[in-house]
Design a protein around this motif. Structure first.
Motif, PDB file in Angstrom:
ATOM      1  N   THR A  10     109.165 -55.180  21.102  1.00  0.00           N
ATOM      2  CA  THR A  10     108.559 -55.741  22.303  1.00  0.00           C
ATOM      3  C   THR A  10     108.387 -54.661  23.369  1.00  0.00           C
ATOM      4  O   THR A  10     108.937 -53.561  23.262  1.00  0.00           O
ATOM      5  CB  THR A  10     109.426 -56.869  22.888  1.00  0.00           C
ATOM      6  OG1 THR A  10     110.664 -56.302  23.351  1.00  0.00           O
ATOM      7  CG2 THR A  10     109.704 -57.946  21.846  1.00  0.00           C
ATOM      8  N   ARG A  11     107.633 -55.001  24.406  1.00  0.00           N
ATOM      9  CA  ARG A  11     107.448 -54.058  25.508  1.00  0.00           C
ATOM     10  C   ARG A  11     108.792 -53.718  26.151  1.00  0.00           C
ATOM     11  O   ARG A  11     109.060 -52.551  26.494  1.00  0.00           O
ATOM     12  CB  ARG A  11     106.508 -54.686  26.547  1.00  0.00           C
ATOM     13  CG  ARG A  11     106.447 -53.975  27.900  1.00  0.00           C
ATOM     14  CD  ARG A  11     105.825 -52.603  27.848  1.00  0.00           C
ATOM     15  NE  ARG A  11     105.890 -51.949  29.145  1.00  0.00           N
ATOM     16  CZ  ARG A  11     105.047 -52.167  30.147  1.00  0.00           C
ATOM     17  NH1 ARG A  11     104.047 -53.026  30.009  1.00  0.00           N
ATOM     18  NH2 ARG A  11     105.172 -51.488  31.281  1.00  0.00           N
ATOM     19  N   ALA A  12     109.663 -54.716  26.317  1.00  0.00           N
ATOM     20  CA  ALA A  12     110.965 -54.472  26.933  1.00  0.00           C
ATOM     21  C   ALA A  12     111.798 -53.521  26.081  1.00  0.00           C
ATOM     22  O   ALA A  12     112.474 -52.623  26.601  1.00  0.00           O
ATOM     23  CB  ALA A  12     111.710 -55.786  27.145  1.00  0.00           C
ATOM     24  N   GLU A  13     111.772 -53.697  24.774  1.00  0.00           N
ATOM     25  CA  GLU A  13     112.521 -52.808  23.890  1.00  0.00           C
ATOM     26  C   GLU A  13     111.974 -51.386  23.933  1.00  0.00           C
ATOM     27  O   GLU A  13     112.730 -50.410  23.907  1.00  0.00           O
ATOM     28  CB  GLU A  13     112.507 -53.376  22.469  1.00  0.00           C
ATOM     29  CG  GLU A  13     113.352 -54.638  22.337  1.00  0.00           C
ATOM     30  CD  GLU A  13     113.074 -55.440  21.083  1.00  0.00           C
ATOM     31  OE1 GLU A  13     113.893 -56.322  20.751  1.00  0.00           O
ATOM     32  OE2 GLU A  13     112.037 -55.211  20.429  1.00  0.00           O
ATOM     33  N   THR A  14     110.656 -51.266  24.003  1.00  0.00           N
ATOM     34  CA  THR A  14     110.041 -49.941  24.140  1.00  0.00           C
ATOM     35  C   THR A  14     110.454 -49.290  25.452  1.00  0.00           C
ATOM     36  O   THR A  14     110.763 -48.083  25.500  1.00  0.00           O
ATOM     37  CB  THR A  14     108.507 -50.067  24.082  1.00  0.00           C
ATOM     38  OG1 THR A  14     108.123 -50.650  22.829  1.00  0.00           O
ATOM     39  CG2 THR A  14     107.837 -48.714  24.218  1.00  0.00           C
ATOM     40  N   ASP A  15     110.478 -50.074  26.533  1.00  0.00           N
ATOM     41  CA  ASP A  15     110.893 -49.554  27.842  1.00  0.00           C
ATOM     42  C   ASP A  15     112.322 -49.030  27.785  1.00  0.00           C
ATOM     43  O   ASP A  15     112.632 -47.946  28.314  1.00  0.00           O
ATOM     44  CB  ASP A  15     110.797 -50.648  28.915  1.00  0.00           C
ATOM     45  CG  ASP A  15     109.361 -51.036  29.257  1.00  0.00           C
ATOM     46  OD1 ASP A  15     108.444 -50.265  28.931  1.00  0.00           O
ATOM     47  OD2 ASP A  15     109.186 -52.116  29.853  1.00  0.00           O
ATOM     48  N   ARG A  63     115.449 -61.601  24.260  1.00  0.00           N
ATOM     49  CA  ARG A  63     114.237 -60.918  23.805  1.00  0.00           C
ATOM     50  C   ARG A  63     112.979 -61.622  24.319  1.00  0.00           C
ATOM     51  O   ARG A  63     112.001 -60.976  24.727  1.00  0.00           O
ATOM     52  CB  ARG A  63     114.242 -60.884  22.270  1.00  0.00           C
ATOM     53  CG  ARG A  63     113.248 -59.920  21.649  1.00  0.00           C
ATOM     54  CD  ARG A  63     113.540 -59.823  20.149  1.00  0.00           C
ATOM     55  NE  ARG A  63     112.877 -58.665  19.590  1.00  0.00           N
ATOM     56  CZ  ARG A  63     111.660 -58.702  19.057  1.00  0.00           C
ATOM     57  NH1 ARG A  63     110.972 -59.816  19.057  1.00  0.00           N
ATOM     58  NH2 ARG A  63     111.129 -57.600  18.551  1.00  0.00           N
ATOM     59  N   LEU A  66     112.771 -61.199  28.495  1.00  0.00           N
ATOM     60  CA  LEU A  66     112.372 -59.926  29.101  1.00  0.00           C
ATOM     61  C   LEU A  66     110.992 -59.502  28.605  1.00  0.00           C
ATOM     62  O   LEU A  66     110.834 -59.092  27.453  1.00  0.00           O
ATOM     63  CB  LEU A  66     113.401 -58.839  28.769  1.00  0.00           C
ATOM     64  CG  LEU A  66     114.764 -58.937  29.452  1.00  0.00           C
ATOM     65  CD1 LEU A  66     115.663 -57.807  28.984  1.00  0.00           C
ATOM     66  CD2 LEU A  66     114.628 -58.917  30.970  1.00  0.00           C
ATOM     67  N   LYS A  67     110.013 -59.599  29.462  1.00  0.00           N
ATOM     68  CA  LYS A  67     108.663 -59.137  29.113  1.00  0.00           C
ATOM     69  C   LYS A  67     108.558 -57.626  29.241  1.00  0.00           C
ATOM     70  O   LYS A  67     107.795 -56.981  28.528  1.00  0.00           O
ATOM     71  CB  LYS A  67     107.625 -59.816  30.005  1.00  0.00           C
ATOM     72  CG  LYS A  67     107.681 -61.338  29.985  1.00  0.00           C
ATOM     73  CD  LYS A  67     107.607 -61.881  28.570  1.00  0.00           C
ATOM     74  CE  LYS A  67     107.707 -63.404  28.555  1.00  0.00           C
ATOM     75  NZ  LYS A  67     107.803 -63.943  27.181  1.00  0.00           N
ATOM     76  N   ASN A  68     109.283 -57.067  30.175  1.00  0.00           N
ATOM     77  CA  ASN A  68     109.380 -55.623  30.341  1.00  0.00           C
ATOM     78  C   ASN A  68     110.670 -55.335  31.089  1.00  0.00           C
ATOM     79  O   ASN A  68     111.319 -56.245  31.602  1.00  0.00           O
ATOM     80  CB  ASN A  68     108.166 -55.052  31.082  1.00  0.00           C
ATOM     81  CG  ASN A  68     107.995 -55.678  32.453  1.00  0.00           C
ATOM     82  OD1 ASN A  68     108.787 -55.449  33.368  1.00  0.00           O
ATOM     83  ND2 ASN A  68     106.973 -56.501  32.613  1.00  0.00           N
ATOM     84  N   VAL A  69     111.042 -54.073  31.156  1.00  0.00           N
ATOM     85  CA  VAL A  69     112.247 -53.668  31.879  1.00  0.00           C
ATOM     86  C   VAL A  69     111.839 -52.634  32.916  1.00  0.00           C
ATOM     87  O   VAL A  69     111.272 -51.592  32.572  1.00  0.00           O
ATOM     88  CB  VAL A  69     113.304 -53.078  30.930  1.00  0.00           C
ATOM     89  CG1 VAL A  69     114.513 -52.578  31.716  1.00  0.00           C
ATOM     90  CG2 VAL A  69     113.748 -54.129  29.913  1.00  0.00           C
ATOM     91  N   PRO A  70     112.090 -52.899  34.197  1.00  0.00           N
ATOM     92  CA  PRO A  70     111.746 -51.916  35.229  1.00  0.00           C
ATOM     93  C   PRO A  70     112.597 -50.664  35.112  1.00  0.00           C
ATOM     94  O   PRO A  70     113.580 -50.627  34.365  1.00  0.00           O
ATOM     95  CB  PRO A  70     112.028 -52.671  36.538  1.00  0.00           C
ATOM     96  CG  PRO A  70     113.057 -53.692  36.172  1.00  0.00           C
ATOM     97  CD  PRO A  70     112.753 -54.099  34.760  1.00  0.00           C
TER      98      PRO A  70
END
Length: 442
Positions: A10-15, A63, A66-70
């Motif tokens: 996911t985008r959050a995991e990539t972040d 999972r 969280l859509k993304n992590v700042p």
């Protein structure tokens, strides 16, 4: 041919992966700590964020949340940190206490009562300094917490926080308040760790508050409490962060022999929150009273998860958790008592009760016992229901308006757990928060 496929990242995991790769060289601790971080990161890359297919997280899909992590927050200067702190509620008002301040995941000695605590036999060190001196021992946790996904994520990123040592035999004259403040201007990620080492025969009250935050902020905190033999401690943890935040807070409690601990956790804030406690008995003749209250409404999701490990004989644990669920909200309680084969004469009693205030309120209850000894007294119970109409009628028949009568019944329901703490400072502060929450819902 195997049909197993890795779930797409996911985008959050990539972040999170990018954040670690970009900062790993600057994170505190020696080679041993670096190895612990790398092992945790490898596990994260293999499994990702916890989701509904992970049994311990099936009711709280981080999972999906969280859509993304700042970006992880940098340390502010003292003036900016003080401004952020001043903008938040003072939970305990005029109560005298020693204050330790953490803003956006970073410990601020200049805003903390370092001298006052030193006079009472308490030493404070920034986490980075403590990791440099004794990193592997400081990062080590009991078996029941070691493989948790949120604990692993904290191990990867924890760069700041505070190491608190209370000298043996000391009785602190005032409570120690640890404020975890999130600034409200922009969303940030934080991953602080607090280690509290209570010396043999010491006595202390710890007040831990999680406050503030901007829409989209993600905090993952860990408080590691190590209570020595014959220590007596009271710990009150209040999570009241802003509605748009995501909060994962872990308390790890390790108890020596003849130790007495009272721990209460209150979940009021955040749009999505998980409060998890891991309690390990490592010395005989100890007792833990573990309490919790949760109040959720308007789409909030709050999870109280508890694991108690009776690894030695002749110990007691008492668990009482209360949840009030309003319109469109979801509450979760997961509680497990483990009794190891040699932990004879264990006495563990768990009760969880929930009160549903509307038809679309949701509550998930999962109490468990794992008993491998034969001379024990263990039990669990769970109830869920609405406000008792007979009690409501009784109050209204005596001239109390319906809204006020409902408020009184909800307050009485939650106060049973709060009053078990037996500490006037905590009881008054928590009951004040309960009253304010009920008033907001009118």
């Amino acid at each position: 041919m195997s049909t197993d496929q890795k779930i797409p990242e996911t985008r959050a995991e990539t972040d999170l992966a990018a954040a670690f790769e970009g900062t790993r060289g600057a994170l505190p601790g020696g080679a041993g700590v670096a190895a612990i971080r790398t092992e945790a990161f490898d596990a994260f890359r293999a499994h990702g964020l916890p989701h509904r297919r992970v049994e311990e997280w099936k009711y709280s899909d981080l999972r999906a949340r969280l859509k993304n992590v700042p970006a992880f927050a940098p340390k502010r200067d003292a003036a900016a940190a003080g401004h952020a702190l001043a903008a938040l509620d003072d939970v305990y008002g005029d109560t005298g206490r020693h204050r330790i301040v953490i803003v956006d995941g970073h410990y601020h000695a200049e805003l903390s009562d370092v001298d006052g605590l030193a006079g009472e036999g308490v030493t404070l060190r920034p986490l980075a300094d403590a990791l440099a001196d004794e990193g592997e021992a400081l990062m080590g946790l009991p078996e029941i917490a070691r493989d948790d996904a949120a604990v692993g994520l904290n191990a990867i990123f924890c760069a700041d926080g505070v190491d608190i040592r209370i000298e043996a035999g000391r009785t602190l004259s005032k409570p120690v308040e640890i404020v975890h403040a999130l600034s409200a201007e922009t969303p940030v990620a934080t991953s602080e760790r607090v280690v509290i080492r209570v010396g043999e025969g010491a006595s202390a009250r710890i007040l831990e508050n999680f406050l503030g935050g901007a829409e989209g902020s993600f905090s993952n905190t860990l408080t590691d409490i190590r209570a020595g033999d014959r220590a007596e401690i009271t710990v009150a943890r209040l999570q009241a962060e802003a509605a748009g935040t995501t909060h994962v807070g872990t308390a790890v409690l390790t108890m020596g022999a003849q130790t007495r601990v009272k721990l209460i956790g209150a979940g009021i804030g955040a749009g999505f929150a998980r409060h998890q406690s891991f309690v390990s008995f490592t010395g005989e003749d100890s007792r833990a009273d573990l309490l919790g209250i949760t109040m959720v409404r308007a789409g909030q999701h709050v999870d109280q998860t508890l694991v108690v490990d009776h690894a030695v004989p002749n110990c007691e644990s008492r668990e009482l958790f209360k949840t009030v669920v309003g319109d469109g909200a979801k509450g979760i309680f997961q509680g497990k008592i483990i009794v190891r084969p040699h932990a004879q004469k264990t006495d563990g009693q768990m009760m969880t009760q929930s009160l549903l205030l509307s038809e679309d309120a949701e509550m998930a209850l999962k109490p468990e016992l794992e008993i491998f000894a034969d001379d024990v007294q263990c039990a669990h119970g769970a109830t869920s229901g609405e406000i008792d109409e007979d009690l409501l009628f009784y109050l209204r028949a005596r001239g109390i308006p319906e809204d006020e009568a409902r408020t009184l019944l909800v307050l009485a329901f939650l106060s049973e757990a709060v009053e078990e703490m037996g500490d006037e400072t905590i009881v008054e502060a928590f009951e004040g928060r309960i009253g304010a929450w009920l008033a907001e819902g009118k």
